[in-house]
Design an enzyme around this catalytic site. Sequence first.
Site, PDB file in Angstrom:
ATOM      1  N   ASN A   1     -14.026  -1.408  13.552  1.00 50.63           N
ATOM      2  CA  ASN A   1     -13.815  -2.429  14.906  1.00 50.63           C
ATOM      3  C   ASN A   1     -14.880  -1.640  16.195  1.00 50.63           C
ATOM      4  O   ASN A   1     -15.177  -2.934  17.063  1.00 50.63           O
ATOM      5  CB  ASN A   1     -12.655  -3.102  15.213  1.00 50.63           C
ATOM      6  CG  ASN A   1     -11.650  -3.770  14.429  1.00 50.63           C
ATOM      7  OD1 ASN A   1     -12.495  -4.031  14.083  1.00 50.63           O
ATOM      8  ND2 ASN A   1     -10.770  -4.026  14.717  1.00 50.63           N
TER       9      ASN A   1
ATOM     10  N   GLU B   1       4.485   1.630  -0.486  1.00 49.37           N
ATOM     11  CA  GLU B   1       5.087   1.811  -2.383  1.00 49.37           C
ATOM     12  C   GLU B   1       3.931   2.333  -3.033  1.00 49.37           C
ATOM     13  O   GLU B   1       4.549   2.493  -4.252  1.00 49.37           O
ATOM     14  CB  GLU B   1       6.380   0.826  -2.085  1.00 49.37           C
ATOM     15  CG  GLU B   1       7.055   0.889  -0.882  1.00 49.37           C
ATOM     16  CD  GLU B   1       7.874   1.818  -0.904  1.00 49.37           C
ATOM     17  OE1 GLU B   1       7.613   2.734  -1.677  1.00 49.37           O
ATOM     18  OE2 GLU B   1       8.863   1.431  -0.420  1.00 49.37           O
TER      19      GLU B   1
ATOM     20  N   TYR C   1       1.036  -1.635   0.753  1.00 48.21           N
ATOM     21  CA  TYR C   1      -0.046   0.130  -0.038  1.00 48.21           C
ATOM     22  C   TYR C   1       0.918   1.197   0.328  1.00 48.21           C
ATOM     23  O   TYR C   1       0.648   2.180  -0.899  1.00 48.21           O
ATOM     24  CB  TYR C   1      -1.323   0.244   1.011  1.00 48.21           C
ATOM     25  CG  TYR C   1      -2.043   1.227   1.488  1.00 48.21           C
ATOM     26  CD1 TYR C   1      -2.453   1.141   0.721  1.00 48.21           C
ATOM     27  CD2 TYR C   1      -1.392   1.930   2.611  1.00 48.21           C
ATOM     28  CE1 TYR C   1      -3.886   2.258   0.460  1.00 48.21           C
ATOM     29  CE2 TYR C   1      -2.357   3.156   2.076  1.00 48.21           C
ATOM     30  CZ  TYR C   1      -3.792   3.166   1.830  1.00 48.21           C
ATOM     31  OH  TYR C   1      -4.264   4.012   1.575  1.00 48.21           O
TER      32      TYR C   1
HETATM   33  P1  NAD Z   1     -13.209   1.471   0.383  1.00 47.28           P
HETATM   34  O1  NAD Z   1     -12.422   0.627   0.693  1.00 47.28           O
HETATM   35  O2  NAD Z   1     -14.053   2.329   0.727  1.00 47.28           O
HETATM   36  O3  NAD Z   1     -12.606   2.169  -0.806  1.00 47.28           O
HETATM   37  C1  NAD Z   1     -12.040   2.447  -2.129  1.00 47.28           C
HETATM   38  C2  NAD Z   1     -13.020   1.486  -3.344  1.00 47.28           C
HETATM   39  O4  NAD Z   1     -12.257   1.155  -4.373  1.00 47.28           O
HETATM   40  C3  NAD Z   1     -13.851   0.174  -2.671  1.00 47.28           C
HETATM   41  O5  NAD Z   1     -14.923   0.714  -3.426  1.00 47.28           O
HETATM   42  C4  NAD Z   1     -13.252  -0.747  -3.576  1.00 47.28           C
HETATM   43  O6  NAD Z   1     -14.095  -1.688  -4.283  1.00 47.28           O
HETATM   44  C5  NAD Z   1     -12.630   0.274  -4.611  1.00 47.28           C
HETATM   45  N1  NAD Z   1     -11.639  -1.001  -5.469  1.00 47.28           N
HETATM   46  C6  NAD Z   1     -10.436  -1.509  -4.917  1.00 47.28           C
HETATM   47  N2  NAD Z   1      -9.511  -1.368  -5.661  1.00 47.28           N
HETATM   48  C7  NAD Z   1     -10.299  -1.366  -7.366  1.00 47.28           C
HETATM   49  C8  NAD Z   1      -9.909  -1.448  -8.487  1.00 47.28           C
HETATM   50  N3  NAD Z   1      -8.872  -2.310  -8.862  1.00 47.28           N
HETATM   51  N4  NAD Z   1     -10.879  -1.146  -9.788  1.00 47.28           N
HETATM   52  C9  NAD Z   1     -11.993  -1.164  -9.615  1.00 47.28           C
HETATM   53  N5  NAD Z   1     -12.677  -0.198  -7.686  1.00 47.28           N
HETATM   54  C10 NAD Z   1     -11.426  -0.745  -6.983  1.00 47.28           C
HETATM   55  O7  NAD Z   1     -11.974   3.064   0.929  1.00 47.28           O
HETATM   56  P2  NAD Z   1     -12.035   4.869   1.279  1.00 47.28           P
HETATM   57  O8  NAD Z   1     -11.620   4.325   3.013  1.00 47.28           O
HETATM   58  O9  NAD Z   1     -12.808   4.717   1.130  1.00 47.28           O
HETATM   59  O10 NAD Z   1     -10.417   4.789   0.441  1.00 47.28           O
HETATM   60  C11 NAD Z   1     -10.903   5.258  -0.720  1.00 47.28           C
HETATM   61  C12 NAD Z   1      -9.426   6.012  -0.626  1.00 47.28           C
HETATM   62  O11 NAD Z   1      -8.857   7.508  -0.409  1.00 47.28           O
HETATM   63  C13 NAD Z   1      -7.929   5.168  -0.982  1.00 47.28           C
HETATM   64  O12 NAD Z   1      -7.759   5.431  -2.586  1.00 47.28           O
HETATM   65  C14 NAD Z   1      -7.411   5.340   0.086  1.00 47.28           C
HETATM   66  O13 NAD Z   1      -6.136   4.823  -0.118  1.00 47.28           O
HETATM   67  C15 NAD Z   1      -7.500   6.694   0.570  1.00 47.28           C
HETATM   68  N6  NAD Z   1      -7.545   6.850   1.615  1.00 47.28           N
HETATM   69  C16 NAD Z   1      -8.385   6.752   2.648  1.00 47.28           C
HETATM   70  C17 NAD Z   1      -7.553   6.608   4.100  1.00 47.28           C
HETATM   71  C18 NAD Z   1      -9.220   6.762   5.282  1.00 47.28           C
HETATM   72  O14 NAD Z   1      -8.918   6.657   6.412  1.00 47.28           O
HETATM   73  N7  NAD Z   1     -10.577   6.116   4.301  1.00 47.28           N
HETATM   74  C19 NAD Z   1      -7.191   7.258   4.235  1.00 47.28           C
HETATM   75  C20 NAD Z   1      -5.978   7.436   2.954  1.00 47.28           C
HETATM   76  C21 NAD Z   1      -6.356   7.305   1.998  1.00 47.28           C
HETATM   77  N1  UDP Z   2      -6.061  -1.023  15.608  1.00 46.42           N
HETATM   78  C1  UDP Z   2      -6.461  -1.043  17.356  1.00 46.42           C
HETATM   79  N2  UDP Z   2      -7.288  -2.178  16.906  1.00 46.42           N
HETATM   80  C2  UDP Z   2      -8.319  -2.764  16.471  1.00 46.42           C
HETATM   81  C3  UDP Z   2      -7.375  -2.247  15.454  1.00 46.42           C
HETATM   82  C4  UDP Z   2      -6.736  -1.426  15.058  1.00 46.42           C
HETATM   83  O1  UDP Z   2      -5.913  -1.082  18.728  1.00 46.42           O
HETATM   84  O2  UDP Z   2      -8.842  -3.355  16.198  1.00 46.42           O
HETATM   85  C5  UDP Z   2      -5.503  -0.067  15.750  1.00 46.42           C
HETATM   86  C6  UDP Z   2      -4.044  -0.368  15.212  1.00 46.42           C
HETATM   87  O3  UDP Z   2      -2.659  -1.055  15.435  1.00 46.42           O
HETATM   88  C7  UDP Z   2      -3.471   0.852  14.263  1.00 46.42           C
HETATM   89  C8  UDP Z   2      -4.445   2.514  15.006  1.00 46.42           C
HETATM   90  O4  UDP Z   2      -5.000   1.044  15.551  1.00 46.42           O
HETATM   91  O5  UDP Z   2      -2.478   1.973  14.954  1.00 46.42           O
HETATM   92  C9  UDP Z   2      -5.581   2.935  13.698  1.00 46.42           C
HETATM   93  O6  UDP Z   2      -5.543   1.561  13.201  1.00 46.42           O
HETATM   94  P1  UDP Z   2      -5.718   2.035  11.107  1.00 46.42           P
HETATM   95  O7  UDP Z   2      -6.303  -0.172  10.599  1.00 46.42           O
HETATM   96  O8  UDP Z   2      -7.676   1.814  11.499  1.00 46.42           O
HETATM   97  O9  UDP Z   2      -5.462   2.547  10.510  1.00 46.42           O
HETATM   98  P2  UDP Z   2      -3.952   2.836  10.210  1.00 46.42           P
HETATM   99  O10 UDP Z   2      -4.002   3.810  10.892  1.00 46.42           O
HETATM  100  O11 UDP Z   2      -2.590   1.889  10.907  1.00 46.42           O
HETATM  101  O12 UDP Z   2      -3.590   2.384   8.512  1.00 46.42           O
END
Ligand code: NAD
Ligand code: UDP
Length: 329
Positions: free
Chosen positions: A192, A149, A147
């Site tokens: 969770n 990289e 993820y």
């Molecule tokens: P999510 O998993 O709910 O959404 C991702 C969506 O992409 C899903 O609907 C999934 O089915 C679709 N998808 C995955 N691989 C695919 C592919 N090969 N082709 C087409 N569709 C595909 O996650 P999210 O939290 O909504 O995240 C959305 C974006 O924001 C992601 O790129 C994620 O890396 C980025 N992001 C989210 C967070 C967060 O905290 N929610 C933090 C950092 C970055």
């Molecule tokens: N974590 C936890 N209990 C859980 C799930 C996650 O303590 O049931 C911790 C995890 O180890 C990390 C933080 O919560 O330190 C955030 O985890 P998450 O998977 O939501 O996102 P991250 O920021 O690590 O990508």
Amino acid sequence: MSFIKRIVVTGGAGFLGSHLCERLVEAGHDVICVDNFFTSQKSNVAHLLSRPNFELLRHDIIHPLWLECDQIYNLACPAAPGHYQFNPVKTMKTSVMGAINMLGMAKRCRATFLQASTSEVYGDPEVHPQPETYRGNVNPLGPRACYDEGKRAAESLVMDYQRMHRMRVKIVRIFNTYGPRMHPFDGRVVSNFIRQALAGEDITLFGDGSQTRSFCFRDDLIDGLICMMETEQDSAGQALIGPINLGNPHEFTIRQLAELVIELTGSKSQLVWEPLPEDDPKQRRPDITLARRELGWEPKIALREGLARTIAWFRTINLGDYRPPTPNY
Ligand code: NAD
Ligand code: UDP
């Protein structure tokens, strides 16, 4: 005056993508949601299907796509650790091949391209809080590398396409975001803890719970995404490319989060300790100076309020309607 645009949202059926589609449809734009439903389900966007300015396309972005559009928000990628580690090779393909395909489409259409990057590009950060200038501390060999990289490579591709083809591109680095419509079995900490608290099950603290995260409510984040897409120039009159951090600068330990979830749900759940996953970042907080200055953006919704709204949504859903996509929940 703002014109109606044709906008592609990849990952548009996911947690953030579905809210973004909703906002863009409400604003009157012509929205094409592209998703392979790996970590989401059609129900997230079912309420939009009857709208004449919304279209849903089942497509995997590792394959080329031929559409005409003015803007592309590239959100497709599994985002929760359990999801992206389920098939790490596919995660890397989605980030890299997906970015190449969507950047190619943007180049052909002369569309503005926005890449959803992540705070994970900073890895387990040694600089705190993290400004955009920090180059990060990522383990390229560990279980989070597919993820981290992948997203770093996607950022490089965005910049190379911009330099080679003079495209309009944007990069946002999203920090932990939560809210209604998170997948209840995604294994992320907020989903969770809420699921466990509502079921009266033990709340699983990984490690001693002293690691920190900074949680942004989804409405604030969606405001930031749209604002970034719509802001053409920075304060110096140059094209606004980023990367720009988007996240909430209020930092909490994971233990504090667990205690707040217990308080807000009125649950009798107990805290239990489980091993800390490999390469789990010890601290994370965005420096949002740049977003404040260039976008006039900052989060408005405090964790307590956002959690209350998220808990209210979790109370309404039927967990049986959600397919656990991975064994990691
Ligand atoms: P999510 O998993 O709910 O959404 C991702 C969506 O992409 C899903 O609907 C999934 O089915 C679709 N998808 C995955 N691989 C695919 C592919 N090969 N082709 C087409 N569709 C595909 O996650 P999210 O939290 O909504 O995240 C959305 C974006 O924001 C992601 O790129 C994620 O890396 C980025 N992001 C989210 C967070 C967060 O905290 N929610 C933090 C950092 C970055
Ligand atoms: N974590 C936890 N209990 C859980 C799930 C996650 O303590 O049931 C911790 C995890 O180890 C990390 C933080 O919560 O330190 C955030 O985890 P998450 O998977 O939501 O996102 P991250 O920021 O690590 O990508």
